[in-house]
Write an enzyme that holds these catalytic residues in place. Structure first.
Site: not given
Ligand code: UDP
Length: 321
Positions: A73, A116, A146, A150
């Site tokens: 995480l 995400s 971001y 991911k």
């Protein structure tokens, strides 16, 4: 079972720790952040907190050899970072994830990777299905770093899967609840909460017509636990979300009502908050069939109920910046 949770001292990680300890498992957290959100577990005999980074390969080696499953995480997350410090986002989320996967591969330990809904970008094909396309803007627009980081993490997962590593990829959709960021900062829910506490207008960015499906942390946690323990999840990408779509303007009105306040809503331009280099996602809605069918988890907490619980928690425990 023995679980290592990288980033376990964060919002979701702290709830996952609660759930795993409750099941009777052993939990070790590896996190650079303070133990604030997991302090209540420090005396627990099946809990360990290691304050270090996923960029430290030696520590990772030891902890991954100890565990049965890794929940990865740890990440730099939050719009303020995407536009404020893209280097850090890319370094931790890409290089850190590679470290975790390489080490897990050597030890042959299953990895559940927290990805995400940002990965879908601003795709207009709603609801977002796990095998749907990603639509992102230019690399000169920092906010996409971001999403890209991911997606790289996911690609790494599937590259390692081809070499034999068991992996599960979870794509979370706007998870909220107790212990989310400090009020005033971070996600829209905590920003609105801070504004409600201070009795100042709620800042709706843009038109407020953009939508999200806010997911209560308890539902997200149940899905996360299932992903770690169920064999059927291995090799899959699974959306973790709710199907209750709400616009940001509706959210502001609802939070006002639940808080018992009449704070006005003030519309502010995107540029004044995030600078010129930003693009918002107009609609973000998950297809949650896989979450239901593979993980056996259906979201139970409706937005109104979840916001009530969140407001109650922050009234008792929250601090303004
Ligand atoms: N937002 C808003 N006011 C704020 C902060 C955020 O209207 O003070 C909006 C933001 O532009 C986005 C939505 O709320 O459309 C959710 O933002 P958040 O940063 O919580 O998560 P995101 O879905 O963008 O990852």
């Amino acid at each position: 079972m023995r679980f290592l949770i990288t980033g376990g001292a964060g919002f979701l990680g702290s709830h996952l720790t609660d759930a795993l300890l409750e099941r009777g498992d052993e939990v070790t957290i590896l996190d650079v952040a303070s133990d604030l959100k997991v302090r209540h577990h420090l005396p627990h005999p099946r809990f360990r907190f290691v304050r270090d980074s996923i960029l430290n390969r030696e520590i990772l080696d030891g902890l991954i050899s100890w565990c049965d499953v890794v929940y990865h995480l740890a990440a730099v997350v939050g719009v303020e970072h995407y536009v404020g410090d893209p280097y850090q986002v890319l370094n931790v989320n890409v290089n850190g994830t590679q470290n975790v996967l390489t080490t897990a591969f050597k030890a042959h330990k299953k990895v559940v990777f927290s990805s995400s809904s940002e990965v879908y970008g601003r795709s207009a094909v709603v609801p977002f299905r796990e095998d749907g396309d990603r639509v992102l803007g230019s690399t000169q627009i920092d906010r996409w770093c971001y999403s890209t980081s991911k997606a790289v993490g996911e690609h790494f997962c599937f590259a390692y899967q081809r070499l034999g590593l068991p992996v599960v990829v979870l794509r979370y959709f706007n998870v909220y609840g107790p212990r989310l960021d400090t009020m005033d900062v971070g996600r829209v829910v905590t920003i609105f909460l801070g504004q409600l506490m201070r009795g100042v207008p709620l800042t709706v960015i843009g038109t407020g017509e953009q939508t999200r499906c806010f997911t209560y942390v308890e539902d997200a946690t149940r899905a996360t636990v299932a992903a770690g323990v169920k064999k059927e999840a291995i090799g899959k990408i699974i959306n973790v979300g709710s199907d209750e779509e709400v616009s940001v303007k509706q959210l502001a009105i609802l939070m006002n009502r639940l808080f018992g306040s009449t704070s006005p809503v003030s519309f502010v331009s995107q540029e004044s908050v995030y600078g010129p280099s930003y693009e918002d996602i107009p609609r973000r809605v998950p297809d949650i069939r896989r979450m239901r069918e593979t993980l056996g988890v259906t979201p139970k907490v409706r937005l109104e109920e979840g916001l009530k619980l969140t407001i109650e928690w922050f009234r008792k425990n929250g601090q303004l910046r």
